[in-house]
Design a protein around this motif. Structure first.
Motif, PDB file in Angstrom:
ATOM      1  N   VAL A   2       0.856  -1.181   0.000  1.00 22.74           N
ATOM      2  CA  VAL A   2       0.000   0.000   0.000  1.00 22.74           C
ATOM      3  C   VAL A   2       0.897   1.238   0.000  1.00 22.74           C
ATOM      4  O   VAL A   2       1.825   1.344   0.794  1.00 22.74           O
ATOM      5  CB  VAL A   2      -0.925   0.016   1.231  1.00 22.74           C
ATOM      6  N   ASN A   3       0.607   2.161  -0.892  1.00 15.85           N
ATOM      7  CA  ASN A   3       1.372   3.400  -0.988  1.00 15.85           C
ATOM      8  C   ASN A   3       0.506   4.581  -0.578  1.00 15.85           C
ATOM      9  O   ASN A   3      -0.724   4.479  -0.533  1.00 15.85           O
ATOM     10  CB  ASN A   3       1.864   3.609  -2.430  1.00 15.85           C
ATOM     11  N   LEU A   4       1.151   5.713  -0.300  1.00 16.84           N
ATOM     12  CA  LEU A   4       0.406   6.930   0.013  1.00 16.84           C
ATOM     13  C   LEU A   4      -0.592   7.209  -1.101  1.00 16.84           C
ATOM     14  O   LEU A   4      -0.275   7.107  -2.278  1.00 16.84           O
ATOM     15  CB  LEU A   4       1.352   8.117   0.169  1.00 16.84           C
ATOM     16  N   GLY A   5      -1.800   7.542  -0.710  1.00 21.33           N
ATOM     17  CA  GLY A   5      -2.844   7.846  -1.680  1.00 21.33           C
ATOM     18  C   GLY A   5      -3.679   6.648  -2.069  1.00 21.33           C
ATOM     19  O   GLY A   5      -4.755   6.809  -2.647  1.00 21.33           O
ATOM     20  N   ASP A   6      -3.216   5.432  -1.765  1.00 23.28           N
ATOM     21  CA  ASP A   6      -3.996   4.229  -2.053  1.00 23.28           C
ATOM     22  C   ASP A   6      -5.112   4.069  -1.021  1.00 23.28           C
ATOM     23  O   ASP A   6      -4.988   4.500   0.120  1.00 23.28           O
ATOM     24  CB  ASP A   6      -3.119   2.967  -1.978  1.00 23.28           C
ATOM     25  N   VAL A   7      -6.198   3.432  -1.417  1.00 18.37           N
ATOM     26  CA  VAL A   7      -7.250   3.066  -0.475  1.00 18.37           C
ATOM     27  C   VAL A   7      -6.795   1.803   0.248  1.00 18.37           C
ATOM     28  O   VAL A   7      -6.463   0.798  -0.389  1.00 18.37           O
ATOM     29  CB  VAL A   7      -8.594   2.822  -1.204  1.00 18.37           C
ATOM     30  N   PHE A   8      -6.764   1.870   1.574  1.00 18.69           N
ATOM     31  CA  PHE A   8      -6.334   0.710   2.353  1.00 18.69           C
ATOM     32  C   PHE A   8      -7.396  -0.373   2.250  1.00 18.69           C
ATOM     33  O   PHE A   8      -8.597  -0.080   2.279  1.00 18.69           O
ATOM     34  CB  PHE A   8      -6.130   1.110   3.821  1.00 18.69           C
ATOM     35  N   ALA A  13     -12.113  -6.734  12.311  1.00 13.20           N
ATOM     36  CA  ALA A  13     -11.217  -7.064  13.413  1.00 13.20           C
ATOM     37  C   ALA A  13     -11.936  -6.926  14.745  1.00 13.20           C
ATOM     38  O   ALA A  13     -12.816  -6.083  14.910  1.00 13.20           O
ATOM     39  CB  ALA A  13     -10.001  -6.139  13.395  1.00 13.20           C
ATOM     40  N   GLU A  14     -11.543  -7.771  15.687  1.00 10.67           N
ATOM     41  CA  GLU A  14     -11.945  -7.605  17.085  1.00 10.67           C
ATOM     42  C   GLU A  14     -11.005  -6.567  17.658  1.00 10.67           C
ATOM     43  O   GLU A  14      -9.787  -6.678  17.516  1.00 10.67           O
ATOM     44  CB  GLU A  14     -11.817  -8.924  17.853  1.00 10.67           C
ATOM     45  N   THR A  15     -11.554  -5.539  18.270  1.00 10.14           N
ATOM     46  CA  THR A  15     -10.741  -4.452  18.804  1.00 10.14           C
ATOM     47  C   THR A  15     -11.091  -4.198  20.262  1.00 10.14           C
ATOM     48  O   THR A  15     -12.033  -4.789  20.797  1.00 10.14           O
ATOM     49  CB  THR A  15     -10.963  -3.149  18.007  1.00 10.14           C
ATOM     50  N   THR A  16     -10.381  -3.272  20.874  1.00 14.30           N
ATOM     51  CA  THR A  16     -10.679  -2.898  22.246  1.00 14.30           C
ATOM     52  C   THR A  16     -12.012  -2.156  22.364  1.00 14.30           C
ATOM     53  O   THR A  16     -12.519  -1.984  23.459  1.00 14.30           O
ATOM     54  CB  THR A  16      -9.557  -2.028  22.835  1.00 14.30           C
ATOM     55  N   ILE A  17     -12.578  -1.729  21.242  1.00 13.64           N
ATOM     56  CA  ILE A  17     -13.901  -1.079  21.252  1.00 13.64           C
ATOM     57  C   ILE A  17     -14.975  -1.976  20.640  1.00 13.64           C
ATOM     58  O   ILE A  17     -16.068  -1.524  20.355  1.00 13.64           O
ATOM     59  CB  ILE A  17     -13.868   0.288  20.526  1.00 13.64           C
ATOM     60  N   GLY A  18     -14.648  -3.251  20.438  1.00 14.87           N
ATOM     61  CA  GLY A  18     -15.590  -4.192  19.845  1.00 14.87           C
ATOM     62  C   GLY A  18     -15.198  -4.528  18.410  1.00 14.87           C
ATOM     63  O   GLY A  18     -14.164  -4.108  17.912  1.00 14.87           O
ATOM     64  N   LYS A  19     -16.057  -5.304  17.743  1.00 20.81           N
ATOM     65  CA  LYS A  19     -15.774  -5.721  16.375  1.00 20.81           C
ATOM     66  C   LYS A  19     -16.035  -4.551  15.423  1.00 20.81           C
ATOM     67  O   LYS A  19     -17.054  -3.866  15.545  1.00 20.81           O
ATOM     68  CB  LYS A  19     -16.640  -6.911  15.983  1.00 20.81           C
ATOM     69  N   ILE A  20     -15.098  -4.326  14.511  1.00 16.44           N
ATOM     70  CA  ILE A  20     -15.278  -3.260  13.524  1.00 16.44           C
ATOM     71  C   ILE A  20     -15.024  -3.799  12.126  1.00 16.44           C
ATOM     72  O   ILE A  20     -14.342  -4.799  11.942  1.00 16.44           O
ATOM     73  CB  ILE A  20     -14.341  -2.051  13.760  1.00 16.44           C
ATOM     74  N   LYS A  21     -15.616  -3.129  11.164  1.00 12.09           N
ATOM     75  CA  LYS A  21     -15.264  -3.273   9.756  1.00 12.09           C
ATOM     76  C   LYS A  21     -14.603  -1.944   9.415  1.00 12.09           C
ATOM     77  O   LYS A  21     -15.215  -0.879   9.565  1.00 12.09           O
ATOM     78  CB  LYS A  21     -16.502  -3.541   8.899  1.00 12.09           C
ATOM     79  N   PHE A  22     -13.346  -1.974   9.014  1.00 12.96           N
ATOM     80  CA  PHE A  22     -12.513  -0.781   8.923  1.00 12.96           C
ATOM     81  C   PHE A  22     -13.165   0.360   8.161  1.00 12.96           C
ATOM     82  O   PHE A  22     -13.275   1.473   8.673  1.00 12.96           O
ATOM     83  CB  PHE A  22     -11.149  -1.126   8.333  1.00 12.96           C
ATOM     84  N   HIS A  23     -13.604   0.132   6.937  1.00  9.73           N
ATOM     85  CA  HIS A  23     -14.164   1.223   6.132  1.00  9.73           C
ATOM     86  C   HIS A  23     -15.440   1.798   6.763  1.00  9.73           C
ATOM     87  O   HIS A  23     -15.654   3.013   6.725  1.00  9.73           O
ATOM     88  CB  HIS A  23     -14.428   0.774   4.701  1.00  9.73           C
ATOM     89  N   SER A  24     -16.268   0.947   7.346  1.00 10.24           N
ATOM     90  CA  SER A  24     -17.479   1.438   8.022  1.00 10.24           C
ATOM     91  C   SER A  24     -17.117   2.247   9.259  1.00 10.24           C
ATOM     92  O   SER A  24     -17.712   3.293   9.526  1.00 10.24           O
ATOM     93  CB  SER A  24     -18.380   0.272   8.430  1.00 10.24           C
ATOM     94  N   TRP A  25     -16.146   1.761  10.035  1.00  9.49           N
ATOM     95  CA  TRP A  25     -15.700   2.465  11.230  1.00  9.49           C
ATOM     96  C   TRP A  25     -15.112   3.830  10.861  1.00  9.49           C
ATOM     97  O   TRP A  25     -15.389   4.832  11.510  1.00  9.49           O
ATOM     98  CB  TRP A  25     -14.656   1.621  11.974  1.00  9.49           C
ATOM     99  N   LEU A  26     -14.346   3.879   9.784  1.00 10.56           N
ATOM    100  CA  LEU A  26     -13.699   5.113   9.362  1.00 10.56           C
ATOM    101  C   LEU A  26     -14.716   6.117   8.818  1.00 10.56           C
ATOM    102  O   LEU A  26     -14.614   7.315   9.069  1.00 10.56           O
ATOM    103  CB  LEU A  26     -12.634   4.804   8.305  1.00 10.56           C
ATOM    104  N   GLY A  27     -15.723   5.622   8.109  1.00 12.87           N
ATOM    105  CA  GLY A  27     -16.732   6.509   7.544  1.00 12.87           C
ATOM    106  C   GLY A  27     -16.109   7.530   6.608  1.00 12.87           C
ATOM    107  O   GLY A  27     -15.266   7.190   5.783  1.00 12.87           O
ATOM    108  N   ASP A  28     -16.490   8.784   6.755  1.00 14.72           N
ATOM    109  CA  ASP A  28     -15.963   9.865   5.923  1.00 14.72           C
ATOM    110  C   ASP A  28     -14.758  10.555   6.566  1.00 14.72           C
ATOM    111  O   ASP A  28     -14.301  11.584   6.068  1.00 14.72           O
ATOM    112  CB  ASP A  28     -17.051  10.906   5.644  1.00 14.72           C
ATOM    113  N   SER A  29     -14.281  10.019   7.673  1.00 16.56           N
ATOM    114  CA  SER A  29     -13.160  10.638   8.388  1.00 16.56           C
ATOM    115  C   SER A  29     -11.827  10.320   7.727  1.00 16.56           C
ATOM    116  O   SER A  29     -11.688   9.331   7.014  1.00 16.56           O
ATOM    117  CB  SER A  29     -13.095  10.107   9.825  1.00 16.56           C
TER     118      SER A  29
END
Length: 89
Positions: A2-8, A13-29
């Motif tokens: 992954v390079n700068l400017g690429d979409v990750f 993942a199970e996290t310390t705040i519960g299960k997340i889906k990265f793109h949904s968790w990130l939203g428009d941020s």
């Protein structure tokens, strides 16, 4: 690679705040994704501790921060306490 400017790539993942889906968790941020080799290592603890200290400034700017490693959520919860000591001291 992954390079700068690429979409990750999206992931779940199970996290310390519960299960997340990265793109949904990130939203428009904007996001900062830290990757570190393991919990309790001195450099990672210092770097992420200082990033946590600056978290309110990032939040004001609409930036979310998340860190990944190979360790368990249980290990992360204990390690967070260590990182908080870095912030306080």
């Amino acid at each position: 690679m992954v390079n700068l400017g690429d979409v990750f790539p999206d992931f779940e993942a199970e996290t310390t705040i519960g299960k997340i889906k990265f793109h949904s968790w990130l939203g428009d941020s904007w996001g900062i994704l830290f990757s570190h080799p393991a919990d309790y290592t001195p450099v990672c603890t210092t770097e992420l501790g200082m990033a946590a200290k600056q978290a309110p400034e990032f939040k004001k700017r609409g930036v979310k921060m998340i860190a990944l490693s190979c360790d368990s959520v249980t290990d992360h919860n204990g390690w967070i306490e260590v990182c908080l000591q870095v912030i306080v001291n």
